[in-house]
Write a protein that holds these residues in place. Structure first.
Motif, PDB file in Angstrom:
ATOM      1  N   ASP A  21     -53.221 -80.472 -33.543  1.00 12.72           N
ATOM      2  CA  ASP A  21     -52.345 -80.476 -32.371  1.00 12.72           C
ATOM      3  C   ASP A  21     -52.967 -81.346 -31.282  1.00 12.72           C
ATOM      4  OD1 ASP A  21     -50.423 -80.001 -30.486  1.00 12.72           O
ATOM      5  OD2 ASP A  21     -50.955 -77.891 -30.160  1.00 12.72           O
ATOM      6  N   PRO A  22     -52.870 -82.691 -31.413  1.00  9.24           N
ATOM      7  CA  PRO A  22     -53.556 -83.585 -30.474  1.00  9.24           C
ATOM      8  C   PRO A  22     -53.044 -83.502 -29.034  1.00  9.24           C
ATOM      9  CG  PRO A  22     -52.217 -84.841 -32.019  1.00  9.24           C
ATOM     10  CD  PRO A  22     -52.173 -83.413 -32.457  1.00  9.24           C
ATOM     11  N   ASP A  23     -51.868 -82.900 -28.819  1.00  8.34           N
ATOM     12  CA  ASP A  23     -51.353 -82.748 -27.453  1.00  8.34           C
ATOM     13  C   ASP A  23     -51.578 -81.344 -26.905  1.00  8.34           C
ATOM     14  OD1 ASP A  23     -50.436 -85.385 -27.161  1.00  8.34           O
ATOM     15  OD2 ASP A  23     -48.643 -84.918 -28.352  1.00  8.34           O
ATOM     16  N   ALA A  24     -52.428 -80.564 -27.541  1.00  8.74           N
ATOM     17  CA  ALA A  24     -52.709 -79.203 -27.072  1.00  8.74           C
ATOM     18  C   ALA A  24     -53.256 -79.238 -25.646  1.00  8.74           C
ATOM     19  CB  ALA A  24     -53.705 -78.530 -28.006  1.00  8.74           C
ATOM     20  N   ASP A  25     -52.921 -78.234 -24.882  1.00  8.60           N
ATOM     21  CA  ASP A  25     -53.324 -78.143 -23.482  1.00  8.60           C
ATOM     22  C   ASP A  25     -54.824 -77.932 -23.314  1.00  8.60           C
ATOM     23  OD1 ASP A  25     -53.395 -75.696 -21.054  1.00  8.60           O
ATOM     24  OD2 ASP A  25     -52.768 -77.742 -20.583  1.00  8.60           O
ATOM     25  N   CYS A  26     -55.434 -77.138 -24.157  1.00  8.43           N
ATOM     26  CA  CYS A  26     -56.863 -76.795 -24.111  1.00  8.43           C
ATOM     27  C   CYS A  26     -57.269 -76.115 -22.808  1.00  8.43           C
ATOM     28  CB  CYS A  26     -57.749 -78.019 -24.352  1.00  8.43           C
ATOM     29  SG  CYS A  26     -57.646 -78.679 -26.020  1.00  8.43           S
ATOM     30  N   GLY A  27     -56.299 -75.735 -21.982  1.00  7.19           N
ATOM     31  CA  GLY A  27     -56.603 -75.082 -20.715  1.00  7.19           C
ATOM     32  C   GLY A  27     -57.080 -76.024 -19.630  1.00  7.19           C
ATOM     33  N   VAL A  28     -56.813 -77.345 -19.771  1.00  4.46           N
ATOM     34  CA  VAL A  28     -57.312 -78.302 -18.781  1.00  4.46           C
ATOM     35  C   VAL A  28     -56.213 -79.080 -18.068  1.00  4.46           C
ATOM     36  CG1 VAL A  28     -59.557 -78.555 -19.895  1.00  4.46           C
ATOM     37  CG2 VAL A  28     -57.687 -80.084 -20.517  1.00  4.46           C
ATOM     38  N   ARG A  29     -54.967 -78.882 -18.443  1.00  2.00           N
ATOM     39  CA  ARG A  29     -53.883 -79.581 -17.740  1.00  2.00           C
ATOM     40  C   ARG A  29     -53.510 -78.887 -16.445  1.00  2.00           C
ATOM     41  NH1 ARG A  29     -49.626 -81.203 -22.474  1.00  2.00           N
ATOM     42  NH2 ARG A  29     -50.901 -82.807 -23.445  1.00  2.00           N
ATOM     43  N   GLY A  30     -53.738 -77.594 -16.379  1.00  2.00           N
ATOM     44  CA  GLY A  30     -53.445 -76.831 -15.168  1.00  2.00           C
ATOM     45  C   GLY A  30     -54.540 -77.006 -14.125  1.00  2.00           C
ATOM     46  N   ARG A  31     -54.320 -76.385 -13.004  1.00  2.00           N
ATOM     47  CA  ARG A  31     -55.286 -76.466 -11.901  1.00  2.00           C
ATOM     48  C   ARG A  31     -56.240 -75.292 -11.950  1.00  2.00           C
ATOM     49  NH1 ARG A  31     -50.812 -78.199  -7.335  1.00  2.00           N
ATOM     50  NH2 ARG A  31     -50.166 -80.034  -8.486  1.00  2.00           N
ATOM     51  N   VAL A  32     -57.454 -75.519 -11.480  1.00  2.00           N
ATOM     52  CA  VAL A  32     -58.440 -74.446 -11.349  1.00  2.00           C
ATOM     53  C   VAL A  32     -58.861 -74.363  -9.888  1.00  2.00           C
ATOM     54  CG1 VAL A  32     -59.276 -74.545 -13.725  1.00  2.00           C
ATOM     55  CG2 VAL A  32     -60.349 -75.971 -12.007  1.00  2.00           C
TER      56      VAL A  32
END
Length: 150
Positions: free
Chosen positions: A114-125
């Motif tokens: 899944d090369p377009d997986a979010d990995c939890g880094v597209r959102g804001r922290v």
């Protein structure tokens, strides 16, 4: 005058000239020396601040190491650091941070399935922190990838 003389010689009294070491290296000393092995260094996310995605850009492996077919993702931004995984040309990743000299990129690599997986880094922290998400992370040499937008 007597007090001044004693005060001036007091720092010299603290020196122990009987145990002066030399800079000579003996064969016994070199036998115990081992190469440096840097420990792992977490990839930091959120360095752009709370108004931006945790990792602000993407990259793709374009150049592989001389004489190899892959580029090494390492546990720290050093050539001597442990290998995490080897990445072939065309593999995409999220770029989260970089070293001060711009030679190494701290990246998060989505799974091949899944090369377009979010990995939890597209959102804001809320604030910068070490990446601890579900995807593989590590450090890759910057001249081996092509940067692109997010």
């Amino acid at each position: 005058m007597r007090f001044f003389t004693i005060a001036a010689l007091l720092p010299l009294a603290a020196c122990n000239f009987a145990t002066v070491e030399t800079n000579t290296v003996t064969p016994e000393a070199t036998a115990t020396v081992s190469p440096l092995e840097p420990g792992p260094r977490a990839v930091r996310i959120g360095e752009g601040g709370p108004g931006f995605p945790a990792c602000q850009s993407r990259a793709t492996v374009t150049t592989v190491e001389p004489g190899a077919t892959t580029l090494t993702l390492r546990s720290a931004p050093f050539a001597e650091a442990a290998s995490v995984v080897r990445l072939g040309a065309g593999i995409g990743m999220y770029v989260c941070t970089r070293t001060l000299d711009q030679r190494w990129l701290g990246v998060v690599v989505p799974p091949l399935s899944d090369p377009d997986a979010d990995c939890g880094v597209r959102g804001r922290v809320e604030r910068p922190r070490g990446y601890d998400g579900p995807c593989i992370s590590g450090w890759i040499i910057a001249n081996g990838v092509r940067l692109s937008g997010s």
